[in-house]
Design a protein around this motif. Structure first.
Motif, short mmCIF file in Angstrom:
data_model
loop_
_atom_site.label_atom_id
_atom_site.label_comp_id
_atom_site.label_asym_id
_atom_site.label_seq_id
_atom_site.Cartn_x
_atom_site.Cartn_y
_atom_site.Cartn_z
N ALA A 1 5.06 19.24 91.45
CA ALA A 1 5.40 20.49 90.78
C ALA A 1 6.66 21.10 91.39
O ALA A 1 7.53 21.60 90.66
N MET A 2 6.76 21.07 92.72
CA MET A 2 7.95 21.63 93.37
C MET A 2 9.21 20.86 92.97
O MET A 2 10.28 21.45 92.78
N SER A 3 9.12 19.55 92.84
CA SER A 3 10.26 18.75 92.39
C SER A 3 10.65 19.15 90.97
O SER A 3 11.84 19.30 90.65
N ASN A 4 9.64 19.32 90.10
CA ASN A 4 9.93 19.76 88.73
C ASN A 4 10.61 21.12 88.72
O ASN A 4 11.53 21.36 87.93
N ASN A 5 10.15 22.02 89.59
CA ASN A 5 10.72 23.37 89.62
C ASN A 5 12.16 23.36 90.10
O ASN A 5 12.99 24.13 89.60
N ARG A 6 12.47 22.49 91.06
CA ARG A 6 13.86 22.39 91.51
C ARG A 6 14.75 21.86 90.39
O ARG A 6 15.88 22.34 90.19
N ASP A 7 14.24 20.88 89.64
CA ASP A 7 15.00 20.37 88.50
C ASP A 7 15.19 21.46 87.44
O ASP A 7 16.27 21.60 86.85
N TYR A 8 14.13 22.21 87.20
CA TYR A 8 14.19 23.31 86.20
C TYR A 8 15.26 24.32 86.59
O TYR A 8 16.09 24.73 85.76
N LEU A 9 15.25 24.73 87.85
CA LEU A 9 16.21 25.74 88.29
C LEU A 9 17.64 25.19 88.25
O LEU A 9 18.57 25.90 87.85
N ALA A 10 17.81 23.93 88.63
CA ALA A 10 19.14 23.32 88.61
C ALA A 10 19.69 23.27 87.18
O ALA A 10 20.86 23.57 86.93
N GLU A 11 18.82 22.89 86.25
CA GLU A 11 19.26 22.80 84.86
C GLU A 11 19.54 24.19 84.29
O GLU A 11 20.51 24.38 83.55
N SER A 12 18.71 25.16 84.64
CA SER A 12 18.96 26.54 84.19
C SER A 12 20.28 27.05 84.71
O SER A 12 21.03 27.73 84.00
N THR A 13 20.58 26.72 85.96
CA THR A 13 21.83 27.16 86.58
C THR A 13 23.03 26.48 85.94
O THR A 13 24.04 27.12 85.64
N ARG A 14 22.92 25.19 85.73
CA ARG A 14 24.05 24.39 85.25
C ARG A 14 24.35 24.66 83.78
O ARG A 14 25.51 24.66 83.37
N VAL A 15 23.31 24.90 82.99
CA VAL A 15 23.50 25.01 81.54
C VAL A 15 23.22 26.42 81.03
O VAL A 15 24.11 27.09 80.51
N ASP A 16 21.98 26.89 81.18
CA ASP A 16 21.56 28.13 80.53
C ASP A 16 22.33 29.35 81.03
O ASP A 16 22.79 30.17 80.24
N ILE A 17 22.46 29.47 82.35
CA ILE A 17 23.14 30.64 82.92
C ILE A 17 24.64 30.48 82.85
O ILE A 17 25.37 31.38 82.42
N ALA A 18 25.14 29.31 83.24
CA ALA A 18 26.59 29.09 83.31
C ALA A 18 27.25 29.21 81.94
O ALA A 18 28.39 29.64 81.83
N GLN A 19 26.52 28.86 80.87
CA GLN A 19 27.13 28.82 79.55
C GLN A 19 26.72 29.99 78.67
O GLN A 19 27.06 30.01 77.49
N LEU A 20 26.04 30.97 79.20
CA LEU A 20 25.61 32.11 78.40
C LEU A 20 26.80 33.04 78.15
O LEU A 20 27.23 33.78 79.03
N ASN A 21 27.33 32.98 76.94
CA ASN A 21 28.45 33.83 76.55
C ASN A 21 29.61 33.76 77.54
O ASN A 21 30.24 34.76 77.85
N ALA A 22 29.86 32.58 78.07
CA ALA A 22 30.94 32.42 79.03
C ALA A 22 31.42 30.98 79.00
O ALA A 22 30.76 30.09 78.48
N THR A 23 32.58 30.75 79.59
CA THR A 23 33.08 29.39 79.72
C THR A 23 32.67 28.85 81.07
O THR A 23 32.42 29.59 82.02
N GLN B 1 28.19 39.94 86.76
CA GLN B 1 28.07 39.10 85.57
C GLN B 1 26.95 38.08 85.73
O GLN B 1 26.18 37.82 84.79
N TYR B 2 26.85 37.49 86.91
CA TYR B 2 25.82 36.49 87.16
C TYR B 2 24.43 37.12 87.11
O TYR B 2 23.49 36.55 86.54
N LEU B 3 24.28 38.30 87.70
CA LEU B 3 22.99 38.98 87.67
C LEU B 3 22.56 39.27 86.24
O LEU B 3 21.40 39.09 85.87
N ASP B 4 23.51 39.72 85.42
CA ASP B 4 23.21 39.99 84.02
C ASP B 4 22.77 38.71 83.30
O ASP B 4 21.79 38.71 82.55
N ALA B 5 23.47 37.61 83.57
CA ALA B 5 23.13 36.34 82.92
C ALA B 5 21.77 35.82 83.38
O ALA B 5 20.97 35.34 82.56
#
Length: 419
Positions: A183-205, A252-256
């Motif tokens: 589960a912890m491995s899955n959570n690290r993957d989840y957070l990495a993907e959220s950081t790389r895609v969901d947060i980084a690309q939310l209304n931004a380049t 900006q990051y906190l908002d995202a």
């Protein structure tokens, strides 16, 4: 496929479908929105997997909306122009329960708040609570406590080790059949993907949002979880990792991060006081699930046992996750209290009709006396002639017995608490 495990939020979902034309379910990715919505929809379209759906939304939105009702539109925010088409379809049908929309990020308010009034009902969904996970027996009801009711003494079946494992594994449905390490491995993957895609690309380049800097900001939040987020503190933490960052970028990051619903903003309780103390109003922040902090800091049950201060903070985050779900189910809000005299109470749960309780969250039994004393001090500070007497004062602990002390303070282990 895993068998479906019922969720507390379902009765709220059904009640809103009975009165609103469309229901919008918001929550972080992987918290179970789609699976729960499917239990109560008759047809569906998934924007994150359907082929050429963007062309359909532009050219023939009526085909997207066609289907038995309620119709599920999953991850609607990917093509946000569908919002107005749903709104018009609801107006035309003049019947409740037409659509269920799910979304794991919040588009700009001007899109959803100005055109949905009277047509949409908005429902927040979170990861699974200790009760939903089967870790809490749920024999002590938050609703009953809000009603001023007593409860029979009972022993929590949740061991201290189980609490730590729960903090690390989290309330993600995908982890139900996994051990803690997996589960912890899955959570690290989840957070990495959220950081790389969901947060980084939310209304931004990607150029303006650097995943490495976002990770550093999230780690800083994790180290100070349950406190007010000071941008200057985050700036110092990030610079301590040999990374330059501006205050504007941090904001900006906190908002995202908040808009993809990885963070919960807890407001300060506005009340009337007997004393001359000044209320502190800066909000506190928690992760939507404590496992995100564990993943960010790359710690483990062994690491948390060696850092009891951090463990206490993450236990507070675990309890807050559960309280937010239980309180929402009871038509109540959750806030905290802090004043200029240094008096602080972790959670104030207030019903829509004004009934309220105050809760302190403590990991160890040796802190119960001090927590009870804090709650009594707080009770004496609040102007109860205007706010009303509290229905209860509660100390929420990690393990042990649920009982009521001679001074009237309830002691409730998280493994006994439920809706």
């Amino acid at each position: 496929m895993q068998s479906y495990r019922p969720r507390i939020v379902e009765s709220e979902l059904l009640e809103r479908l009975r009165r609103a034309g469309a229901l919008l379910i918001e929550g972080p990715k992987a918290c179970g929105k789609t699976r729960t919505a499917r239990e109560h929809s008759a047809s569906e379209i998934r924007f994150d997997v359907a082929q050429s759906v963007g062309d359909l939304v532009s050219a023939a939105p009526e085909l997207v909306l066609a289907g038995e009702k309620p119709r599920l539109i999953d991850e609607w925010q990917i093509y946000p122009s569908i919002w107005n088409h749903v709104r018009h379809a609801v107006d035309d049908a003049q019947r409740p329960g037409q659509f269920i929309l799910t979304g794991s990020s919040m588009p700009s308010d001007d899109l959803t708040r100005h055109s949905g009034a009277g047509r949409f009902s908005r429902l927040r969904m979170r990861p699974m609570t200790s009760f939903e996970l089967g870790l809490s027996a749920g024999v002590v009801s938050l609703r009953d406590i809000l009603n001023g009711a007593s409860f029979e003494p009972t022993m929590s079946r949740l061991l201290f080790k189980d609490v730590i494992d729960s903090i690390c594994s989290g309330g993600w449905p995908a982890n139900l059949d996994e051990g803690c390490e997996s589960a912890m491995s899955n959570n690290r993957d989840y957070l990495a993907e959220s950081t790389r895609v969901d947060i980084a690309q939310l209304n931004a380049t990607n150029r303006t949002r650097n995943p490495r800097k976002i990770e550093a900001v999230i780690r800083s939040i994790a180290r100070g979880i349950g406190g007010g987020i000071a941008v200057t503190t985050i700036e110092q933490d990030v610079r301590g990792e040999q990374t330059s960052i501006s205050k504007e970028t941090i904001e900006q990051y906190l908002d995202a991060i908040e808009r993809v619903m990885l963070l919960e903003r807890l407001p300060a309780w506005a009340t009337h006081l007997r004393s001359r103390a000044v209320l502190r109003t800066r909000p506190k922040f928690y992760f939507t699930d404590p496992s995100l902090a564990v993943a960010s800091l790359r710690t483990s049950p062994t690491g948390l046992i060696q850092d009891l201060a951090l463990l206490g903070q993450l236990f507070e985050n675990l309890v807050m996750r559960d309280l937010l779900v239980y309180a929402q189910h009871c038509d109540a809000s959750v806030s905290f209290y802090r004043d200029s005299n240094g008096l602080e109470v972790d959670a104030i749960i207030e019903h829509a009709d004004g009934r309220w309780i105050a809760c302190e969250i403590k990991l160890g039994h040796d802190a119960i006396d001090a927590a009870a004393s804090t709650l009594h001090r707080f009770e004496n500070v609040v102007d109860t002639s205007r706010k009303g007497e509290p229905q209860a004062l509660v100390v929420i602990t990690a393990s042990g017995h649920a009982y009521t002390r001679p001074d009237g303070v309830h002691v409730v282990p998280i493994g006994t608490l439920g809706v």
